[in-house]
Design a protein around this motif. Structure first.
Motif, PDB file in Angstrom:
ATOM      1  N   ARG A   3       0.851  -1.174   0.000  1.00  0.00           N
ATOM      2  CA  ARG A   3       0.000   0.000   0.000  1.00  0.00           C
ATOM      3  C   ARG A   3       0.883   1.218   0.000  1.00  0.00           C
ATOM      4  NH1 ARG A   3      -2.866  -0.408   4.952  1.00  0.00           N
ATOM      5  NH2 ARG A   3      -1.315  -1.926   5.457  1.00  0.00           N
ATOM      6  N   ILE A  40      -4.050   8.614 -10.417  1.00  0.00           N
ATOM      7  CA  ILE A  40      -5.079   8.127  -9.491  1.00  0.00           C
ATOM      8  C   ILE A  40      -6.448   8.266 -10.150  1.00  0.00           C
ATOM      9  CG2 ILE A  40      -6.150   8.400  -7.225  1.00  0.00           C
ATOM     10  CD1 ILE A  40      -3.470   9.458  -6.194  1.00  0.00           C
ATOM     11  N   THR A 109       3.388   8.294 -10.421  1.00  0.00           N
ATOM     12  CA  THR A 109       2.792   8.387  -9.095  1.00  0.00           C
ATOM     13  C   THR A 109       3.757   7.783  -8.089  1.00  0.00           C
ATOM     14  OG1 THR A 109       0.681   7.916 -10.208  1.00  0.00           O
ATOM     15  CG2 THR A 109       0.656   7.989  -7.806  1.00  0.00           C
ATOM     16  N   VAL A 223     -12.131   8.523  -1.763  1.00  0.00           N
ATOM     17  CA  VAL A 223     -10.855   8.247  -2.426  1.00  0.00           C
ATOM     18  C   VAL A 223      -9.672   8.966  -1.777  1.00  0.00           C
ATOM     19  CG1 VAL A 223      -9.614   8.380  -4.632  1.00  0.00           C
ATOM     20  CG2 VAL A 223     -12.049   7.784  -4.604  1.00  0.00           C
ATOM     21  N   SER A 240      -3.871   9.544  -1.038  1.00  0.00           N
ATOM     22  CA  SER A 240      -4.714   8.361  -1.166  1.00  0.00           C
ATOM     23  C   SER A 240      -3.873   7.126  -0.888  1.00  0.00           C
ATOM     24  CB  SER A 240      -5.320   8.281  -2.570  1.00  0.00           C
ATOM     25  OG  SER A 240      -6.312   7.281  -2.653  1.00  0.00           O
ATOM     26  N   TYR A 241      -4.536   6.037  -0.487  1.00  0.00           N
ATOM     27  CA  TYR A 241      -3.865   4.773  -0.214  1.00  0.00           C
ATOM     28  C   TYR A 241      -4.160   3.784  -1.334  1.00  0.00           C
ATOM     29  CZ  TYR A 241      -3.124   6.582   4.476  1.00  0.00           C
ATOM     30  OH  TYR A 241      -2.744   7.358   5.540  1.00  0.00           O
ATOM     31  N   ALA A 242      -3.117   3.130  -1.813  1.00  0.00           N
ATOM     32  CA  ALA A 242      -3.264   2.144  -2.892  1.00  0.00           C
ATOM     33  C   ALA A 242      -3.050   0.740  -2.341  1.00  0.00           C
ATOM     34  CB  ALA A 242      -2.258   2.402  -4.006  1.00  0.00           C
ATOM     35  N   CYS A 342      -6.205  -0.383  -6.423  1.00  0.00           N
ATOM     36  CA  CYS A 342      -7.371   0.384  -5.994  1.00  0.00           C
ATOM     37  C   CYS A 342      -6.940   1.481  -5.035  1.00  0.00           C
ATOM     38  CB  CYS A 342      -8.433  -0.512  -5.376  1.00  0.00           C
ATOM     39  SG  CYS A 342      -7.980  -1.258  -3.794  1.00  0.00           S
ATOM     40  N   TRP A 343      -7.593   2.613  -5.158  1.00  0.00           N
ATOM     41  CA  TRP A 343      -7.283   3.801  -4.364  1.00  0.00           C
ATOM     42  C   TRP A 343      -8.448   4.118  -3.440  1.00  0.00           C
ATOM     43  CZ3 TRP A 343      -2.456   5.901  -4.855  1.00  0.00           C
ATOM     44  CH2 TRP A 343      -1.716   5.536  -5.989  1.00  0.00           C
ATOM     45  N   GLN A 344      -8.142   4.535  -2.216  1.00  0.00           N
ATOM     46  CA  GLN A 344      -9.176   4.877  -1.262  1.00  0.00           C
ATOM     47  C   GLN A 344      -8.604   5.727  -0.124  1.00  0.00           C
ATOM     48  OE1 GLN A 344      -9.242   0.587  -0.860  1.00  0.00           O
ATOM     49  NE2 GLN A 344      -7.265   1.527  -1.353  1.00  0.00           N
TER      50      GLN A 344
END
Length: 361
Positions: A3, A40, A109, A223, A240-242, A342-344
């Motif tokens: 992440r 993102i 990124t 996100v 954001s966290y991946a 996925c980003w959140q």
């Protein structure tokens, strides 16, 4: 699984409505500076590289900061379609790999893994959202493709432009870090379809219909990390966290299934991505609809049902994957599948609840 937390720049989340001719692909430029990092909310790109680095023995905060400055300088030039001149202490010349090409929507990124903070004496700034993910019973994780101090995601609509960026950034590392793992991916090239479309994965399914949309009122809340003045994670505001997962698809087995069976596994029509409950791709799923036989039209174990925000307390994440193909495995089947990214705003409220449900199927 790695992440990464990142914030620096941004880019619009939609492409022009009219499909561009392939000859114009190279001219498209993503913005380096902005509220959020590029890559993102940027639309899916045709080529991608993911690479994680570990800081070298003896390298700490000073060396990491210098590397990030060099990387930022190179990324800014490359994303504008200019040669990579190198950072103040870097190689200082461009490789020429992408000569004659435009920026081709290049995005770079940058992210930090959990171990980065201890390596740089910044444990007080470590966000709780970077805690280790829980174990999932269906996982078969490869330690050699997991974790890392630093993470870089590169995307572009031209393969040479993407590789050029990868090589330029790797050269800037010098003795500061070493590559821990690297993966390569691809998507459909913009302009290959008559109109802009949601991408298909290697199973032939339209993938990404249920993504949160920037036009939705709660998009940023889902996100991007909100402001938290005075707290250790304050620096992550707007980041954001991946969650990154390499998912091998058993394509030989999948392709033996009849189309109607494939559709019931997913919960959507293969031809156009519409839910089995009816309508078009963007029609909201009717999860309660039953057929003449009394059975649910979208099965209980369909992927679309299990992963839907309605069945996960509103949990949502912005999926931005690449497909991958790493040749033929020893069993004769393609080593191919999905580089799931996925980003959140918080993986424990986005990815984890959904994955827990999928893990029970």
């Amino acid at each position: 699984v790695l992440r990464a937390a990142g914030r620096v720049a941004g880019y619009a989340a939609t492409r022009p409505e009219e499909t561009a001719a392939l000859t114009t692909v190279g001219a498209t430029e993503a913005m380096f500076h902005g509220k959020h990092q590029p890559g993102i909310t940027t639309p899916l790109q045709a080529r991608g590289h993911l690479v994680a680095f570990d800081l070298a023995a003896g390298a700490g905060r000073k060396e990491a900061a210098a590397l990030l400055r060099r990387w930022s300088a190179v990324a800014k030039e490359l994303m504008a379609g200019r040669p990579a001149a190198g950072g103040p202490d870097g190689p200082g010349h461009d490789t020429g790999i992408a000569l004659d090409a435009g920026p081709s929507s290049l995005t770079v990124t940058f992210g930090f893994g959990r171990t980065f903070f201890a390596r740089t004496g910044l444990t007080a700034r470590l966000p709780a959202a970077l805690d280790p993910l829980p174990a999932f019973s269906a996982d078969a994780l490869d330690a050699g493709r997991s974790n890392g101090d630093l993470w870089v995601q590169i995307g572009a609509d031209d393969a040479l432009v993407a590789f050029h960026a990868l090589r330029a950034l790797q050269r800037e590392v010098a003795d500061t870090a070493r590559v821990r793992w690297q993966m390569n991916g691809f998507n459909r090239t913009p302009g290959a379809t008559a109109r802009p479309m949601t991408a298909r994965n290697l199973m032939g399914q339209i993938d990404g219909t249920g993504n949160p949309k920037p036009s939705e009122e709660d998009f940023d809340r889902r996100v991007f990390v909100p402001a938290s003045p005075g707290k250790p994670q304050e620096w992550m505001e707007g980041g954001s966290y991946a969650v990154v997962r390499r998912i091998r698809m058993l394509l030989d087995d999948w392709e033996k299934l009849p189309v109607d069976r494939q559709e019931r596994v997913i919960g959507r029509r293969k031809a156009d991505g519409a839910p089995l409950s009816g309508g078009t791709e963007t029609t909201e799923m009717d999860l309660d609809k039953a057929g003449p036989d009394g059975r649910l039209v979208i099965p209980d174990n369909a992927h679309a049902r299990i992963s839907s925000p309605e069945k996960n307390g509103g949990a949502a994440m912005l999926r931005r994957p690449f497909s991958y193909h790493d040749g033929i495995a020893e069993d004769g089947a393609p080593d191919a599948g999905l580089l799931f990214i996925c980003w959140q705003a918080d993986p424990f409220r986005g990815f984890v609840p959904v994955q827990r449900k999928l893990d029970r199927v």
